[in-house]
Write a protein that holds these residues in place. Structure first.
Motif, PDB file in Angstrom:
ATOM      1  N   THR A  86      15.474   9.749  57.969  1.00  0.00           N
ATOM      2  CA  THR A  86      16.815   9.566  58.602  1.00  0.00           C
ATOM      3  C   THR A  86      16.588   9.175  60.199  1.00  0.00           C
ATOM      4  O   THR A  86      15.958   9.661  60.841  1.00  0.00           O
ATOM      5  CB  THR A  86      18.024  10.535  58.697  1.00  0.00           C
ATOM      6  OG1 THR A  86      17.381  11.970  59.086  1.00  0.00           O
ATOM      7  CG2 THR A  86      18.120  10.815  56.842  1.00  0.00           C
TER       8      THR A  86
ATOM      9  N   ASN B  99      21.837   9.574  61.375  1.00  0.00           N
ATOM     10  CA  ASN B  99      22.341  10.100  60.123  1.00  0.00           C
ATOM     11  C   ASN B  99      22.230   9.103  59.008  1.00  0.00           C
ATOM     12  O   ASN B  99      23.251   9.133  58.239  1.00  0.00           O
ATOM     13  CB  ASN B  99      23.687  10.339  60.622  1.00  0.00           C
ATOM     14  CG  ASN B  99      23.671  11.771  61.420  1.00  0.00           C
ATOM     15  OD1 ASN B  99      22.861  12.583  61.447  1.00  0.00           O
ATOM     16  ND2 ASN B  99      24.874  11.812  62.398  1.00  0.00           N
ATOM     17  N   GLN B 100      21.304   8.099  58.923  1.00  0.00           N
ATOM     18  CA  GLN B 100      21.188   7.129  57.938  1.00  0.00           C
ATOM     19  C   GLN B 100      19.936   7.145  57.280  1.00  0.00           C
ATOM     20  O   GLN B 100      18.906   7.096  58.115  1.00  0.00           O
ATOM     21  CB  GLN B 100      21.801   5.776  58.259  1.00  0.00           C
ATOM     22  CG  GLN B 100      21.832   4.885  57.308  1.00  0.00           C
ATOM     23  CD  GLN B 100      22.326   3.445  57.783  1.00  0.00           C
ATOM     24  OE1 GLN B 100      22.505   3.041  58.919  1.00  0.00           O
ATOM     25  NE2 GLN B 100      22.840   2.954  56.765  1.00  0.00           N
TER      26      GLN B 100
END
Length: 160
Positions: free
Chosen positions: A137, A140-141
């Protein structure tokens, strides 16, 4: 509801309220998707723009994964190498694509940057294998979501 004047005429009435043109235009400018897809999303979410945006993202992710699988068999002769250094760690990422114009695009460069940062952060926790890269990540992706999103953007601009 059947039309009484013509025996084969079928009129379908939507149970959803009419979709606002302003909302359609707003979502169109935010997503770049066709009006028909946006209208479908609004109808599926009872004309809630926030829920429609989330619905569109979910559908795009599904479609972009399918495109990614299809494109994975193509030859990639272009791309970039990214190197990121922080403290005592250095990460190097190679990101390949089909054309030079894609490699020079800011979305592609951003994906390369986030991939290098995610790899850098994972090195601090120990070594990872090649199969684990897409699960990393950044911001936060997951990289897998970033990849499919980027592929979707390019497929809209460069169909084929």
């Amino acid at each position: 509801m059947l039309c009484r004047t013509r025996p084969l005429c079928v009129r379908m009435l939507s149970s959803n309220a009419a979709v606002s043109k302003k909302v359609l235009q707003k979502l169109r400018s935010e997503t770049g998707l066709p009006f028909i897809k946006i209208k479908e999303a609004l109808q599926e979410t009872d004309n809630n723009p926030d829920k429609a945006l989330k619905w569109l993202e979910e559908k795009a992710t599904e479609q972009n994964w399918a495109k990614a699988q299809k494109l994975s068999q193509r030859e990639t002769s272009q791309g970039l190498v990214g190197v990121f250094q922080q403290k005592d760690f250095v990460s190097m990422v190679t990101l390949q694509c089909e054309t030079e114009s894609v490699a020079k695009n800011e979305n592609f460069i951003s994906l390369l940057y986030h991939s290098a940062i995610a790899l850098q952060q994972s090195q601090e926790n120990g070594a990872i294998g090649p199969d684990d890269v897409l699960d990393l990540t950044s911001n936060n992706q997951k990289l897998s979501d970033m990849l499919t999103s980027t592929i979707g953007r390019f497929r809209r601009k460069y169909p084929g």
